[in-house]
Design a protein around this motif. Structure first.
Motif, PDB file in Angstrom:
ATOM      1  N   ALA A  29       0.850  -1.019  -0.083  1.00 32.40           N
ATOM      2  CA  ALA A  29       0.377  -0.218  -0.506  1.00 32.40           C
ATOM      3  C   ALA A  29       0.773   1.445  -0.232  1.00 32.40           C
ATOM      4  O   ALA A  29       1.781   1.317   0.381  1.00 32.40           O
ATOM      5  CB  ALA A  29      -0.937  -0.303   1.008  1.00 32.40           C
ATOM      6  N   ASP A  30       0.323   1.588  -0.508  1.00 32.87           N
ATOM      7  CA  ASP A  30       0.529   3.689  -0.357  1.00 32.87           C
ATOM      8  C   ASP A  30       0.380   4.550   0.939  1.00 32.87           C
ATOM      9  O   ASP A  30      -0.641   4.416   0.820  1.00 32.87           O
ATOM     10  CB  ASP A  30       0.647   3.803  -1.756  1.00 32.87           C
ATOM     11  CG  ASP A  30       0.744   3.571  -3.355  1.00 32.87           C
ATOM     12  OD1 ASP A  30       2.191   3.406  -3.201  1.00 32.87           O
ATOM     13  OD2 ASP A  30       0.623   4.242  -4.143  1.00 32.87           O
ATOM     14  N   GLU A  31       1.716   4.938   1.275  1.00 33.26           N
ATOM     15  CA  GLU A  31       1.507   5.551   2.348  1.00 33.26           C
ATOM     16  C   GLU A  31      -0.019   7.554   2.041  1.00 33.26           C
ATOM     17  O   GLU A  31      -0.041   7.358   0.822  1.00 33.26           O
ATOM     18  CB  GLU A  31       2.443   6.909   3.137  1.00 33.26           C
ATOM     19  CG  GLU A  31       3.364   5.659   3.414  1.00 33.26           C
ATOM     20  CD  GLU A  31       4.567   6.117   3.792  1.00 33.26           C
ATOM     21  OE1 GLU A  31       5.012   7.232   4.891  1.00 33.26           O
ATOM     22  OE2 GLU A  31       6.005   5.494   3.801  1.00 33.26           O
ATOM     23  N   GLY A  32      -0.720   7.529   2.990  1.00 35.60           N
ATOM     24  CA  GLY A  32      -1.606   8.463   2.827  1.00 35.60           C
ATOM     25  C   GLY A  32      -2.460   7.526   2.238  1.00 35.60           C
ATOM     26  O   GLY A  32      -3.477   8.679   1.911  1.00 35.60           O
ATOM     27  N   MET A  33      -3.083   7.070   2.049  1.00 29.97           N
ATOM     28  CA  MET A  33      -4.561   6.199   1.639  1.00 29.97           C
ATOM     29  C   MET A  33      -4.877   5.827   2.705  1.00 29.97           C
ATOM     30  O   MET A  33      -4.513   5.746   3.662  1.00 29.97           O
ATOM     31  CB  MET A  33      -4.153   4.919   0.306  1.00 29.97           C
ATOM     32  CG  MET A  33      -3.562   5.790  -0.924  1.00 29.97           C
ATOM     33  SD  MET A  33      -3.278   3.736  -2.570  1.00 29.97           S
ATOM     34  CE  MET A  33      -4.888   3.732  -2.634  1.00 29.97           C
ATOM     35  N   SER A  34      -6.197   5.471   2.660  1.00 30.27           N
ATOM     36  CA  SER A  34      -7.125   5.159   3.258  1.00 30.27           C
ATOM     37  C   SER A  34      -6.567   3.021   3.316  1.00 30.27           C
ATOM     38  O   SER A  34      -6.589   2.967   1.538  1.00 30.27           O
ATOM     39  CB  SER A  34      -8.238   5.239   3.899  1.00 30.27           C
ATOM     40  OG  SER A  34      -9.512   4.276   3.104  1.00 30.27           O
ATOM     41  N   LEU A  35      -7.076   2.596   4.665  1.00 33.96           N
ATOM     42  CA  LEU A  35      -7.246   1.285   4.172  1.00 33.96           C
ATOM     43  C   LEU A  35      -8.477   0.325   3.749  1.00 33.96           C
ATOM     44  O   LEU A  35      -8.645   0.269   2.255  1.00 33.96           O
ATOM     45  CB  LEU A  35      -6.958   0.272   5.510  1.00 33.96           C
ATOM     46  CG  LEU A  35      -6.934   0.421   6.635  1.00 33.96           C
ATOM     47  CD1 LEU A  35      -6.273  -0.293   8.079  1.00 33.96           C
ATOM     48  CD2 LEU A  35      -4.953  -0.482   6.069  1.00 33.96           C
ATOM     49  N   MET A  36      -9.550   1.669   3.007  1.00 33.75           N
ATOM     50  CA  MET A  36     -10.185   0.903   3.082  1.00 33.75           C
ATOM     51  C   MET A  36     -10.161   1.274   1.053  1.00 33.75           C
ATOM     52  O   MET A  36     -10.131   0.784   0.365  1.00 33.75           O
ATOM     53  CB  MET A  36     -11.699   1.904   2.417  1.00 33.75           C
ATOM     54  CG  MET A  36     -12.979   2.581   1.743  1.00 33.75           C
ATOM     55  SD  MET A  36     -12.792   3.230   0.563  1.00 33.75           S
ATOM     56  CE  MET A  36     -13.083   4.845   1.592  1.00 33.75           C
ATOM     57  N   GLN A  86     -11.457   4.850   8.191  1.00 36.70           N
ATOM     58  CA  GLN A  86     -10.558   5.504   9.191  1.00 36.70           C
ATOM     59  C   GLN A  86      -9.392   5.734   9.293  1.00 36.70           C
ATOM     60  O   GLN A  86      -8.826   6.373  10.392  1.00 36.70           O
ATOM     61  CB  GLN A  86     -11.641   6.151  10.241  1.00 36.70           C
ATOM     62  CG  GLN A  86     -13.216   6.271  10.176  1.00 36.70           C
ATOM     63  CD  GLN A  86     -13.315   8.001   8.873  1.00 36.70           C
ATOM     64  OE1 GLN A  86     -13.147   8.841   9.696  1.00 36.70           O
ATOM     65  NE2 GLN A  86     -13.877   8.210   7.872  1.00 36.70           N
ATOM     66  N   ILE A  87      -8.047   4.683   8.168  1.00 40.33           N
ATOM     67  CA  ILE A  87      -7.188   4.621   9.304  1.00 40.33           C
ATOM     68  C   ILE A  87      -6.446   4.882   8.089  1.00 40.33           C
ATOM     69  O   ILE A  87      -6.588   4.074   6.215  1.00 40.33           O
ATOM     70  CB  ILE A  87      -7.287   2.821   9.386  1.00 40.33           C
ATOM     71  CG1 ILE A  87      -7.540   2.794  10.383  1.00 40.33           C
ATOM     72  CG2 ILE A  87      -5.525   2.735   9.481  1.00 40.33           C
ATOM     73  CD1 ILE A  87      -8.373   1.307  10.723  1.00 40.33           C
ATOM     74  N   THR A  88      -5.347   5.813   8.003  1.00 40.15           N
ATOM     75  CA  THR A  88      -4.588   6.431   6.703  1.00 40.15           C
ATOM     76  C   THR A  88      -3.291   5.249   7.255  1.00 40.15           C
ATOM     77  O   THR A  88      -2.734   5.188   7.726  1.00 40.15           O
ATOM     78  CB  THR A  88      -4.176   7.247   7.355  1.00 40.15           C
ATOM     79  OG1 THR A  88      -5.514   8.791   7.049  1.00 40.15           O
ATOM     80  CG2 THR A  88      -3.741   8.367   6.099  1.00 40.15           C
ATOM     81  N   VAL A  89      -2.459   5.016   5.880  1.00 44.04           N
ATOM     82  CA  VAL A  89      -1.094   4.045   5.884  1.00 44.04           C
ATOM     83  C   VAL A  89      -0.494   4.806   6.149  1.00 44.04           C
ATOM     84  O   VAL A  89      -0.072   5.545   5.656  1.00 44.04           O
ATOM     85  CB  VAL A  89      -1.984   3.504   4.132  1.00 44.04           C
ATOM     86  CG1 VAL A  89      -0.265   2.845   4.475  1.00 44.04           C
ATOM     87  CG2 VAL A  89      -2.884   2.640   4.408  1.00 44.04           C
ATOM     88  N   THR A  90       0.436   4.618   6.913  1.00 46.68           N
ATOM     89  CA  THR A  90       1.846   4.695   7.491  1.00 46.68           C
ATOM     90  C   THR A  90       2.712   4.169   7.844  1.00 46.68           C
ATOM     91  O   THR A  90       2.237   3.193   7.733  1.00 46.68           O
ATOM     92  CB  THR A  90       1.909   6.272   8.612  1.00 46.68           C
ATOM     93  OG1 THR A  90       1.718   4.431   9.016  1.00 46.68           O
ATOM     94  CG2 THR A  90       0.419   6.777   8.522  1.00 46.68           C
ATOM     95  N   ASP A  91       3.996   4.393   7.506  1.00 45.08           N
ATOM     96  CA  ASP A  91       5.177   3.333   7.834  1.00 45.08           C
ATOM     97  C   ASP A  91       5.449   2.843   8.969  1.00 45.08           C
ATOM     98  O   ASP A  91       5.269   1.430   8.778  1.00 45.08           O
ATOM     99  CB  ASP A  91       6.250   4.352   7.715  1.00 45.08           C
ATOM    100  CG  ASP A  91       6.852   5.101   8.689  1.00 45.08           C
ATOM    101  OD1 ASP A  91       5.979   5.621   9.113  1.00 45.08           O
ATOM    102  OD2 ASP A  91       7.827   5.795   8.059  1.00 45.08           O
TER     103      ASP A  91
END
Ligand code: FES
Length: 106
Positions: free
Chosen positions: A18-25, A87-92
């Motif tokens: 996954a790319d950072e900044g996207m939501s899990l959805m 509501q969960i944003t992908v981060t490292d």
């Protein structure tokens, strides 16, 4: 890239880079993961992106906002590890995160 694993109710696993900044959805939708319908498009207004977060990861997520808590009350069989994927944003910091989908979301 951040590895996120989605596990369907039938135990089928989908591990996504996954790319950072996207939501899990958004990650689930873009990669065709079944079980995340996201009817409201991420507006925290449908609970069709409900996931159960693996318990070792739950405390590492940002706090749940009150609007998300209200919507989780309407989700199917919520438990103490429930979150809305929109509501969960992908981060490292979430590299290796594992979430499961409820039985109703197949
Ligand atoms: S997409 Fe509707 S609440 Fe998450």
């Amino acid at each position: 890239m951040v590895k996120i694993t989605f596990i369907e109710f039938d135990k089928t696993e989908h591990t996504i880079d996954a790319d950072e900044g996207m939501s899990l959805m958004e990650v689930a939708l873009q990669n065709g993961v079944p079980g995340i319908d996201a009817d409201c498009g991420g507006a925290c207004a449908c609970a069709t992106c409900h996931v159960y977060v693996d318990k070792k990861w739950f405390a590492k997520l940002p706090k749940t906002e009150s609007s998300e808590i209200d919507m989780l009350d309407m989700a199917f069989e919520p438990n103490k590890f429930s979150r809305l994927a929109c509501q969960i944003t992908v981060t490292d910091k979430l590299d290796g995160l594992v979430v499961k989908m409820p039985s109703k979301q197949t």
